[in-house]
Design a protein around this motif. Structure first.
Motif, PDB file in Angstrom:
ATOM      1  N   ARG B  35       5.880   7.567  -9.905  1.00 23.30           N
ATOM      2  CA  ARG B  35       6.589   6.556 -10.364  1.00 23.30           C
ATOM      3  C   ARG B  35       7.848   6.474 -10.614  1.00 23.30           C
ATOM      4  NH1 ARG B  35       1.850   3.713 -14.066  1.00 23.30           N
ATOM      5  NH2 ARG B  35       3.491   1.900 -13.799  1.00 23.30           N
ATOM      6  N   ASN B 235      -5.326   6.727  -7.092  1.00 24.35           N
ATOM      7  CA  ASN B 235      -4.827   5.526  -7.580  1.00 24.35           C
ATOM      8  C   ASN B 235      -3.441   4.814  -7.027  1.00 24.35           C
ATOM      9  OD1 ASN B 235      -7.492   5.345  -8.547  1.00 24.35           O
ATOM     10  ND2 ASN B 235      -6.779   5.836 -10.648  1.00 24.35           N
ATOM     11  N   PHE B 236      -2.820   6.091  -7.102  1.00 22.29           N
ATOM     12  CA  PHE B 236      -1.215   5.837  -6.995  1.00 22.29           C
ATOM     13  C   PHE B 236      -1.135   5.517  -5.593  1.00 22.29           C
ATOM     14  CE2 PHE B 236       2.883   7.054  -5.265  1.00 22.29           C
ATOM     15  CZ  PHE B 236       3.960   6.494  -6.472  1.00 22.29           C
ATOM     16  N   GLN B 238      -3.534   4.310  -3.343  1.00 20.40           N
ATOM     17  CA  GLN B 238      -4.157   3.194  -3.008  1.00 20.40           C
ATOM     18  C   GLN B 238      -3.564   1.878  -3.557  1.00 20.40           C
ATOM     19  OE1 GLN B 238      -8.092   4.241  -4.655  1.00 20.40           O
ATOM     20  NE2 GLN B 238      -8.624   5.344  -2.711  1.00 20.40           N
ATOM     21  N   GLY B 239      -3.019   2.200  -4.743  1.00 20.97           N
ATOM     22  CA  GLY B 239      -2.214   0.966  -5.267  1.00 20.97           C
ATOM     23  C   GLY B 239      -1.075   0.590  -4.381  1.00 20.97           C
ATOM     24  N   HIS B 240      -0.346   1.715  -3.732  1.00 25.95           N
ATOM     25  CA  HIS B 240       0.540   1.371  -2.827  1.00 25.95           C
ATOM     26  C   HIS B 240       0.046   0.749  -1.576  1.00 25.95           C
ATOM     27  CE1 HIS B 240       4.607   2.505  -3.823  1.00 25.95           C
ATOM     28  NE2 HIS B 240       4.109   3.218  -4.696  1.00 25.95           N
ATOM     29  N   ALA B 242      -2.741  -0.816  -1.368  1.00 22.00           N
ATOM     30  CA  ALA B 242      -3.154  -2.372  -1.462  1.00 22.00           C
ATOM     31  C   ALA B 242      -2.010  -3.163  -1.527  1.00 22.00           C
ATOM     32  CB  ALA B 242      -3.835  -2.294  -2.839  1.00 22.00           C
ATOM     33  N   GLU B 243      -0.999  -2.860  -2.191  1.00 16.23           N
ATOM     34  CA  GLU B 243       0.485  -3.649  -2.280  1.00 16.23           C
ATOM     35  C   GLU B 243       0.765  -4.160  -0.808  1.00 16.23           C
ATOM     36  OE1 GLU B 243       3.444  -2.040  -4.395  1.00 16.23           O
ATOM     37  OE2 GLU B 243       2.206  -1.665  -6.161  1.00 16.23           O
TER      38      GLU B 243
END
Lengths: 265, 243
Positions: B35, B235-236, B238-240, B242-243
């Motif tokens: 991040r 999570n990092f 998947q977060g990306h 998902a974005e």
């Protein structure tokens, strides 16, 4: 009280560190002076930019300062019936003190601040880091050519200010003080004959030019070091410019006194 | 090729790198992800000696940077190419002069040879015809490509990329990613890219390291991203996605 002392201490330490940085940067730049010949076309470019940028304002200030000097001293001399010597006073005053001082004043407020802004912007936008990573010494690449250019431009502008100051004085002497042009110019030449040393050069002229070289070096070193220390974006660049102008003015005044003392004291 | 051992770096009372260990193999494209503010760019600056660790050591080809004097460090840096996040082009030099700068400063190449090399590098990054524009006259994507051409002008062994696609539109971003792979193959260089964009890592990298709390949490291949062991890494990513 403790907090006040703490911030005072930090301020003093910061100021000393900045002074040390400036001296070291100037010495490192002088260490690269052997490369000045190779970089001479670039130095000429800087000289042209600095000289042309400041020429109009320098010329106006020089002309009017000579006029002011002639008027103030002429009126006082007139009280003692000595108004004819106003040419000596103006010429000696301009060449010894006011010529280099005015040139340095104009250069520090225009070129010194501009240098701090230019180098400061390069610092905060990582251009200086880029040079270091390319194994290019920023002192040799950025600092030395600008410093040498200023050391050469300041005496040239000083000669211009000296000349225009004497011309400004002439106009006032002839139109307002009733001194003939012939007498004024004769006195002006007399002032330059007063003391000749160093291969028969007029002392007032060469000491003034020596001062101008020192002032040019000081403006360059202070402005460039302020830029190289800049950090924190536009705010940091603004701070660098302010520090550069303030420190240049202070140092020029202080050095001017000590140089006069060294040459004439 | 590049090894960081227990590298620690603090600013004031804030520790950014906390005993970071990392080993980058010769010839690979390695992406360091994390991040914003996790110390990715700082890690990159340690690799080229722009920053010194408070503790730990950085090794390039078996040589500890801390033991190098100024001259040795300068010689080492000639083996590096570095693409800055902002491209960091010298603002008063045109594109051609920017790319030619390291060649003019460090080699005895004839002007015609320098010009030929510059044109070749500009062809690689698809920037022919704009040689005489100033950095202020070109777009952000073009600046990155000029920065890349300058970074590879000296045929470096190691190319470091700091957020190579940040601030670019998706098409230009893909162009830069393709260029990174292409340059790596053409020069046979080792490349390290720091990014927070998962697409950069998936499309350009051979291996991806994830930086959390000042340490490398896990290293994966692009294909193994979804099966990462660390929950934070999953999570990092998947977060990306998902974005």
């Amino acid at each position: 009280m403790t907090r006040w002392l703490d911030s005072l201490g930090r301020g003093i330490v910061g100021y000393c560190a900045a002074a040390g940085d400036t001296i070291l940067l100037a010495l490192r730049a002088l260490g690269h002076i052997d490369g000045a010949l190779r970089k001479f076309p670039e130095i000429l470019g800087h000289m042209y930019a600095y000289g042309i940028r400041t020429l109009p304002v320098t010329a106006v200030v020089g002309l009017f300062f000579g006029a002011i000097l002639a008027l103030q001293t002429g009126l006082a001399l007139d009280l003692y019936g000595q108004v004819e010597v106003v040419g000596i006073v103006v010429t000696a005053g301009m060449c010894r003190e006011m010529g280099p001082f005015i040139a340095a004043l104009v250069l520090s407020s225009t070129v010194g601040s501009g240098m701090a802004a230019e180098i400061g912007t390069m610092k905060v936008s990582e251009e200086v880091d880029a040079l270091e990573i390319m194994a290019i010494d920023p002192v040799r690449f950025l600092v030395m050519p600008r410093l040498v250019a200023l050391m050469l431009v300041c005496p040239i502008l000083t000669i211009l200010v000296d000349f225009l100051g004497v011309v400004g004085g002439l106009v006032v002497a002839v139109t307002q003080l009733g001194v003939s042009q012939h007498v004024y110019l004769e006195q002006a030449i007399e002032a330059l004959r007063y003391e000749r040393t160093f291969w028969e050069w007029p002392k007032d002229v060469y000491t003034g030019l020596a001062k101008a070289v020192v002032f040019g070096f000081t403006i360059g070193a202070v402005g460039l070091a302020a830029g190289m220390r800049a950090s924190g974006g536009a705010l940091g660049v603004g701070r660098a410019v302010r520090n550069a102008v303030v420190n240049c003015l202070l140092l020029i005044i202080i050095f001017s006194y000590y140089l006069t003392w060294a040459f004439y004291g | 090729m590049i090894r960081l051992e227990g590298v620690t770096k603090s600013f004031g009372d804030r520790t950014i790198l906390d005993g970071l260990d990392l080993h980058i193999e010769r010839g690979e494209v390695f992406a360091l992800m994390g991040r914003s503010g996790t110390g990715k760019s700082i890690t990159l600056k340690h690799m080229v000696g722009l920053m010194k660790p408070d503790a730990g050591s950085v090794w390039i080809d078996g040589v500890n940077l801390a033991t190098m004097d100024k001259r040795a460090l300068k010689n080492l840096r000639r083996r590096f190419g570095y693409l800055f996040q902002s491209a960091a082009l010298i603002n008063w030099l045109d594109i051609e002069a920017n790319v030619a700068l390291p060649l003019r400063e460090h080699t005895r190449m004839k002007p015609a040879d320098i010009e030929e090399r510059v044109r070749e590098r500009l062809r690689w990054v698809r920037l022919v015809g704009d040689e005489h524009k100033l950095p202020s006259e070109i777009s952000g994507g073009m600046k990155k490509r000029v920065g890349l051409a300058r970074a590879i002008a000296m045929d470096p062994d190691i190319v470091l990329y700091d957020e190579p696609t940040s601030g670019l539109d998706p098409v230009t971003g893909r162009v830069i990613r393709n260029l990174i792979r292409e340059v790596n193959e053409r020069l046979g260089a080792t490349s390290v890219m720091v990014t927070h964009d998962v697409l950069d890592a998936i499309e350009a990298a051979d291996r991806i390291g994830f930086l959390f709390d000042g340490k490398v949490e896990e290293i994966c291949t692009p294909d193994g991203l979804r099966d990462a062991k660390s929950e934070r890494v999953r999570n990092f990513v998947q977060g990306h996605i998902a974005e």
